[in-house]
Scaffold this active site. Structure first.
Site, short mmCIF file in Angstrom:
data_model
loop_
_atom_site.label_atom_id
_atom_site.label_comp_id
_atom_site.label_asym_id
_atom_site.label_seq_id
_atom_site.Cartn_x
_atom_site.Cartn_y
_atom_site.Cartn_z
NE ARG A 63 -2.51 0.45 3.61
CZ ARG A 63 -1.85 1.12 4.58
NH1 ARG A 63 -1.32 2.43 4.68
NH2 ARG A 63 -1.29 0.49 5.71
CE1 TYR A 116 -16.94 12.44 -15.47
CE2 TYR A 116 -15.81 12.76 -13.49
CZ TYR A 116 -16.45 12.12 -14.38
OH TYR A 116 -16.65 10.75 -14.17
CG ASP A 189 -9.34 17.01 -15.03
OD1 ASP A 189 -8.55 16.54 -15.84
OD2 ASP A 189 -10.36 16.48 -14.63
CE LYS A 214 -12.21 9.42 -19.13
NZ LYS A 214 -12.08 9.02 -17.76
#
Length: 402
Positions: A63, A116, A189, A214
């Protein structure tokens, strides 16, 4: 002889973070490290998270760090020219962690009103309602609106450029100055353009986020997110949130796919843009289309700004088709090369109707204020042969002309 200049973008996108000399078999790609924990050489009473340094090949627990994820984080940071990079389980996780690292209850955020849809809902339904972080949304195409919205409690200004799905652009350099003059940070972003076409840190941004799902991955087979920053304090908080408080890091296999995807990023982005420009011009000349939203067209109201702050226009566009929503639906459902699907940035061409799909939860009033009509179609142009894509659009328009 020592090289006088560092490798260029295309070279860094292939090799940064992957050194065959650091693998036991000389792998040219970093292996997928699936181990959840790592053997230590001995008991060290002083061992702590701060002592473990992946750059020295030191690992404690999966982790906290993983060799495959660490390689992906180094590459993303390199592509954005950043000091720090973090990879998350999704783009939404990356954006949420950015907000959590920069604001606290009682703080204020200024955001673009055309974000978004998932980010908008995150801000309104989670940060405002549950964490008492006030949010003011403005039309950031005018930097004056951002400045007017700044309050003494403003800690973060959050932008997208271009926006989803209206392809609006904001002046990142000017907005960075506005934020910094008011002791706030600027976050951007950068998903729609990728670091190949835009590097917001060089324009004054403090934090940059991506949905690696993306363009960075580019093959529609991995979910992930990334954040890069040069801000050491933000980086420390991001590290704590990612590794300790939230544990929302990117899994090793997705990190491997991300590394694979970035190797072809430059070539793919050039093809995406070339195809998108041809289609934008085709649509602009079509009698069945009212308006085309693509920064590469001179008709785009911010075309000049896009040329100043971007090195390209990307592969995403939107357009308003004539008629009503039933005509838009018939057009979409008649296509075969364009897949009716949400998301963007894959090698395949995708198309969707925001008012009935991704942005439907915003409600008609909000969509109308953002210019998202019932017939606005968003298109993520892939890298197929352009003649096949245009022929498919011809078939779509023919279906609604009958």
């Amino acid at each position: 002889m020592e090289r006088e200049t560092e490798p260029r973008f295309e070279t860094r996108s292939v090799s940064t973070g992957e050194d065959p000399a650091e693998t036991s078999a000389g792998d040219v790609t970093v292996p997928i490290h699936l181990a959840s924990t790592y053997t230590l050489p001995g008991i060290d009473s002083d061992l702590s998270l701060e002592d473990v340094d992946p750059d020295r090949g030191e690992y404690l627990y999966g982790r906290l760090s993983n060799p495959t994820r660490h390689a992906a984080e180094k590459r993303i940071a390199s592509l954005e020219r950043a000091d720090h990079g973090f990879c998350f389980a999704s783009g939404s996780a990356a954006i949420a962690t950015t907000f959590l690292a920069t604001v606290e209850p009682g703080d204020h955020v200024v955001a673009f009103d055309d974000l978004y849809a998932g980010t908008t809902r995150m801000l309104t339904d989670f940060f405002e309602k549950q964490l008492n972080v006030r949010v003011t949304s403005v039309d950031a195409t005018d930097p004056g609106n951002v400045e007017a919205a700044i309050q003494p409690e403003t800690k973060l200004v959050w932008m997208e450029s271009p926006t989803n799905p209206s392809m609006r652009i904001c002046d990142l350099s000017t907005i960075a100055n506005v934020a910094h003059e008011n002791d706030a940070l600027l976050g951007v972003d950068n998903t729609f353009l990728s670091p190949y076409f835009q590097q917001p840190l060089s324009l004054g941004a403090d934090v940059v986020a991506h949905s690696t799902t993306k363009y960075l991955n580019g093959h529609s087979d991995s979910i992930g997110g990334a954040v890069v920053t040069d801000h050491d304090t933000v980086a420390e908080e991001m590290k704590f949130l990612q590794q300790i408080a939230l544990g929302n890091q990117m899994p090793p296999f997705d990190a491997y796919l991300l590394l694979r995807g970035t190797k072809t990023l430059s070539a793919r982005m050039r093809d995406h843009e070339a195809n998108a420009l041809v289609i934008a011009e085709y649509l602009e000349d079509h009698d069945a289309v009212d308006t085309v939203h693509y920064p590469g067209l001179e008709s785009h109201p911010q075309h000049d700004l896009s040329e100043r702050q971007q090195s390209g226009y990307g592969g995403i566009l939107s357009f308003d088709i004539q008629g009503d929503q039933s005509d838009a639906i018939e057009f979409l459902e008649s296509l075969s090369e364009f897949s009716l699907a949400v998301s963007v940035g894959g090698v395949e061409s995708l198309i969707q109707l925001p008012a009935a799909m991704t942005h439907e939860p915003l409600g008609a009033e909000t969509r109308s204020a953002l210019g998202i009509t019932d017939t606005l179609i968003r298109m993520s142009v892939g890298i197929e042969h352009i003649d096949d894509l245009v022929a498919d659009l011809d078939d779509g328009f023919a279906s609604i002309a009958q």
